[in-house]
Motif scaffolding. Structure first.
Motif, mmCIF file in Angstrom:
data_model
loop_
_atom_site.group_PDB
_atom_site.id
_atom_site.type_symbol
_atom_site.label_atom_id
_atom_site.label_comp_id
_atom_site.label_asym_id
_atom_site.label_seq_id
_atom_site.Cartn_x
_atom_site.Cartn_y
_atom_site.Cartn_z
ATOM 1 N N ALA A 8 -17.406 -5.582 -10.741
ATOM 2 C CA ALA A 8 -16.708 -6.853 -10.914
ATOM 3 C C ALA A 8 -15.215 -6.602 -10.756
ATOM 4 C CB ALA A 8 -17.007 -7.423 -12.296
ATOM 5 N N PRO A 9 -14.495 -7.492 -10.090
ATOM 6 C CA PRO A 9 -13.048 -7.288 -9.943
ATOM 7 C C PRO A 9 -12.393 -7.085 -11.303
ATOM 8 C CG PRO A 9 -13.785 -9.102 -8.561
ATOM 9 C CD PRO A 9 -14.947 -8.727 -9.448
ATOM 10 N N PRO A 10 -11.552 -6.082 -11.455
ATOM 11 C CA PRO A 10 -11.004 -5.730 -12.767
ATOM 12 C C PRO A 10 -10.272 -6.853 -13.474
ATOM 13 C CG PRO A 10 -10.573 -3.995 -11.181
ATOM 14 C CD PRO A 10 -11.126 -5.151 -10.416
ATOM 15 N N LEU A 11 -9.586 -7.717 -12.725
ATOM 16 C CA LEU A 11 -8.802 -8.760 -13.381
ATOM 17 C C LEU A 11 -9.608 -10.011 -13.683
ATOM 18 C CD1 LEU A 11 -5.372 -8.530 -11.519
ATOM 19 C CD2 LEU A 11 -6.202 -7.272 -13.506
ATOM 20 N N SER A 12 -10.856 -10.067 -13.254
ATOM 21 C CA SER A 12 -11.682 -11.246 -13.531
ATOM 22 C C SER A 12 -11.916 -11.355 -15.033
ATOM 23 C CB SER A 12 -13.029 -11.134 -12.802
ATOM 24 O OG SER A 12 -12.839 -11.147 -11.418
ATOM 25 N N GLY A 13 -11.379 -12.376 -15.629
ATOM 26 C CA GLY A 13 -11.546 -12.592 -17.056
ATOM 27 C C GLY A 13 -10.697 -11.699 -17.927
ATOM 28 N N ALA A 14 -9.870 -10.837 -17.333
ATOM 29 C CA ALA A 14 -9.024 -9.944 -18.128
ATOM 30 C C ALA A 14 -7.896 -10.724 -18.778
ATOM 31 C CB ALA A 14 -8.453 -8.839 -17.245
ATOM 32 N N GLY A 15 -7.575 -10.354 -20.003
ATOM 33 C CA GLY A 15 -6.466 -10.992 -20.684
ATOM 34 C C GLY A 15 -5.187 -10.194 -20.517
ATOM 35 N N ARG A 26 3.577 -3.486 -9.646
ATOM 36 C CA ARG A 26 4.224 -4.639 -10.287
ATOM 37 C C ARG A 26 4.502 -5.744 -9.280
ATOM 38 N NH1 ARG A 26 6.027 -8.641 -11.511
ATOM 39 N NH2 ARG A 26 7.380 -9.248 -13.252
ATOM 40 N N ASP A 27 4.784 -5.392 -8.020
ATOM 41 C CA ASP A 27 5.081 -6.396 -7.000
ATOM 42 C C ASP A 27 3.884 -7.285 -6.684
ATOM 43 O OD1 ASP A 27 7.761 -5.956 -6.620
ATOM 44 O OD2 ASP A 27 7.533 -4.713 -4.830
ATOM 45 N N LEU A 28 2.679 -6.869 -7.035
ATOM 46 C CA LEU A 28 1.509 -7.724 -6.819
ATOM 47 C C LEU A 28 1.666 -9.053 -7.543
ATOM 48 C CD1 LEU A 28 -1.242 -5.011 -7.282
ATOM 49 C CD2 LEU A 28 -0.698 -6.167 -5.135
ATOM 50 N N TRP A 29 2.172 -9.002 -8.762
ATOM 51 C CA TRP A 29 2.357 -10.229 -9.548
ATOM 52 C C TRP A 29 3.456 -11.091 -8.945
ATOM 53 C CZ3 TRP A 29 -0.609 -6.576 -11.299
ATOM 54 C CH2 TRP A 29 -1.587 -6.863 -12.255
ATOM 55 N N ARG A 30 4.523 -10.454 -8.489
ATOM 56 C CA ARG A 30 5.611 -11.208 -7.879
ATOM 57 C C ARG A 30 5.149 -11.870 -6.584
ATOM 58 N NH1 ARG A 30 9.009 -10.191 -3.905
ATOM 59 N NH2 ARG A 30 8.286 -8.043 -3.713
ATOM 60 N N VAL A 253 4.277 -4.615 3.680
ATOM 61 C CA VAL A 253 4.189 -5.966 4.238
ATOM 62 C C VAL A 253 3.330 -6.835 3.324
ATOM 63 C CG1 VAL A 253 4.542 -5.227 6.627
ATOM 64 C CG2 VAL A 253 2.215 -5.264 5.670
ATOM 65 N N GLY A 254 3.483 -8.138 3.450
ATOM 66 C CA GLY A 254 2.786 -9.057 2.563
ATOM 67 C C GLY A 254 1.279 -8.935 2.601
ATOM 68 N N ASP A 255 0.707 -8.626 3.778
ATOM 69 C CA ASP A 255 -0.748 -8.503 3.891
ATOM 70 C C ASP A 255 -1.293 -7.391 2.996
ATOM 71 O OD1 ASP A 255 -0.678 -10.522 5.736
ATOM 72 O OD2 ASP A 255 -1.020 -9.246 7.486
ATOM 73 N N TYR A 256 -0.507 -6.361 2.808
ATOM 74 C CA TYR A 256 -0.935 -5.263 1.942
ATOM 75 C C TYR A 256 -1.161 -5.777 0.514
ATOM 76 C CZ TYR A 256 -0.825 -0.906 -0.721
ATOM 77 O OH TYR A 256 -1.147 0.130 -1.589
ATOM 78 N N TYR A 257 -0.141 -6.453 -0.024
ATOM 79 C CA TYR A 257 -0.247 -6.942 -1.400
ATOM 80 C C TYR A 257 -1.383 -7.949 -1.552
ATOM 81 C CZ TYR A 257 4.382 -4.821 -1.774
ATOM 82 O OH TYR A 257 5.433 -3.943 -1.748
ATOM 83 N N ALA A 258 -1.554 -8.801 -0.554
ATOM 84 C CA ALA A 258 -2.631 -9.797 -0.614
ATOM 85 C C ALA A 258 -3.991 -9.120 -0.683
ATOM 86 C CB ALA A 258 -2.556 -10.722 0.599
ATOM 87 N N GLU A 259 -4.168 -8.036 0.064
ATOM 88 C CA GLU A 259 -5.454 -7.336 0.067
ATOM 89 C C GLU A 259 -5.726 -6.636 -1.261
ATOM 90 O OE1 GLU A 259 -9.072 -5.493 0.928
ATOM 91 O OE2 GLU A 259 -8.083 -7.312 1.679
ATOM 92 N N ILE A 260 -4.715 -5.981 -1.812
ATOM 93 C CA ILE A 260 -4.910 -5.317 -3.103
ATOM 94 C C ILE A 260 -5.168 -6.350 -4.194
ATOM 95 C CG2 ILE A 260 -3.828 -3.879 -4.867
ATOM 96 C CD1 ILE A 260 -4.681 -2.329 -2.398
ATOM 97 N N TRP A 261 -4.458 -7.454 -4.143
ATOM 98 C CA TRP A 261 -4.667 -8.532 -5.131
ATOM 99 C C TRP A 261 -6.084 -9.080 -5.020
ATOM 100 C CZ3 TRP A 261 -2.149 -9.630 -9.335
ATOM 101 C CH2 TRP A 261 -2.255 -10.879 -9.931
ATOM 102 N N GLN A 263 -8.728 -7.392 -3.959
ATOM 103 C CA GLN A 263 -9.644 -6.380 -4.507
ATOM 104 C C GLN A 263 -9.622 -6.370 -6.034
ATOM 105 O OE1 GLN A 263 -9.414 -2.429 -2.803
ATOM 106 N NE2 GLN A 263 -8.864 -3.238 -0.772
ATOM 107 N N LEU A 264 -8.462 -6.653 -6.602
ATOM 108 C CA LEU A 264 -8.353 -6.705 -8.060
ATOM 109 C C LEU A 264 -8.999 -7.957 -8.641
ATOM 110 C CD1 LEU A 264 -4.705 -5.474 -8.625
ATOM 111 C CD2 LEU A 264 -6.795 -4.286 -9.297
ATOM 112 N N GLY A 265 -9.198 -8.955 -7.801
ATOM 113 C CA GLY A 265 -9.765 -10.213 -8.312
ATOM 114 C C GLY A 265 -8.730 -11.085 -8.970
ATOM 115 N N GLY A 266 -7.452 -10.892 -8.621
ATOM 116 C CA GLY A 266 -6.404 -11.741 -9.196
ATOM 117 C C GLY A 266 -6.538 -13.164 -8.713
#
Length: 267
Positions: A8-15, A26-30, A253-261, A263-266
């Motif tokens: 399951a994506p790690p951030l799914s339902g994570a508080g 940290r730039d993923l959130w930004r 590049v922006g595509d990198y962050y979008a892909e990691i986000w 995968q994390l399930g953000g």
């Protein structure tokens, strides 16, 4: 190890999410415009420094470090005062995301302690504080570095074992690496310099640091129980010449962050 696609994506339902790493994560959130109310960010702290004592006799000035913005100043004070590990445990995160990009810095070793020789430390001038000015500098590619890093990784792994202080958290490795080329907004690709200035006057080889990161990632997979891994495909590992923090092999590049986000399930 089970691959991240089966979990399951790690951030799914994570508080509460903690980052023990660098601005790469940290730039993923930004980039996603996501709230940071339940986010703890600990950076500019190499693992050997995180688990070490402060050098004997080190007394930090009460005011802010000169020449630094509030967040870098906080990161520097956290590393030198050795408060990062306590903050991480007290935060009681549901997910901890690790990345090892800040492991590129030298260490300062001696007087019974270890600190991270970060750009922030040198910029602030606090590297001239007693006893820091007398410490031995150890480069990240030196033979002795692994002798400090490997036990620190084992200490981190122990926190995730049953009964450990972080046993309730899901550990995730963001397996970031240095890009070898930049990609412009129009799609043009250009090779980057094979070396990077890590701190003024000190350069590092991209190939050598990527080989070291690969070893670190493999060791982390081997010792941290339940570790999940997110990693971008090679087709997205490009530097962005227009990145808000400037051109760097790990300002992507922006595509990198979008892909990691993704995968994390953000969300």
């Amino acid at each position: 190890m089970t691959g991240p696609s089966r979990l399951a994506p790690p951030l799914s339902g994570a508080g509460r999410v903690a980052i023990l790493g660098s601005c790469v994560t940290r730039d993923l959130w930004r980039m996603a415009g996501a709230p940071t109310d339940d986010l703890l960010y600990i950076s500019r702290t190499r693992l050997p420094s995180l688990f070490a004592r402060a050098p004997e006799g080190l007394v930090l000035p009460e005011g802010p470090p000169p020449g630094l913005r509030p967040n870098p100043a906080k990161a520097l004070r956290t590393d030198l005062s050795k408060t990062g590990l306590d903050a991480l445990v007290r935060f009681r995160p549901d997910v901890i995301i690790l990345d090892f990009i800040d492991e590129r810095f030298d260490l300062l070793v001696g007087a019974g302690g270890v600190v991270t020789a970060s750009w922030e430390l040198e910029t602030s001038g606090w590297d001239a504080l007693p006893p820091l000015r007398t410490l031995r500098r150890l480069g990240p590619l030196a033979d002795g570095d692994a002798a400090l890093w490997t036990p620190a990784l084992a200490a981190l792994a122990a926190l995730f074992t049953p009964g450990g202080a972080l046993s309730g958290a899901r550990p995730v490795l963001h397996a970031a690496t240095w890009a070898g080329a930049l990609r412009t907004a129009s799609g043009q690709v250009q090779d980057l310099d094979p070396d990077l200035e890590i701190t003024p006057g000190r350069r590092g080889s991209r190939a050598a640091h990527n080989a070291r990161l690969a070893r670190m990632h493999a060791l982390a997979r081997a010792v941290i129980p339940g570790l999940e891994v997110v990693k971008a495909p090679d087709s997205l590992i490009f530097s962005d010449p227009d990145h808000v923090w400037g051109l760097s092999p790990f300002h992507y590049v922006g595509d990198y962050y979008a892909e990691i986000w993704r995968q994390l399930g953000g969300s």
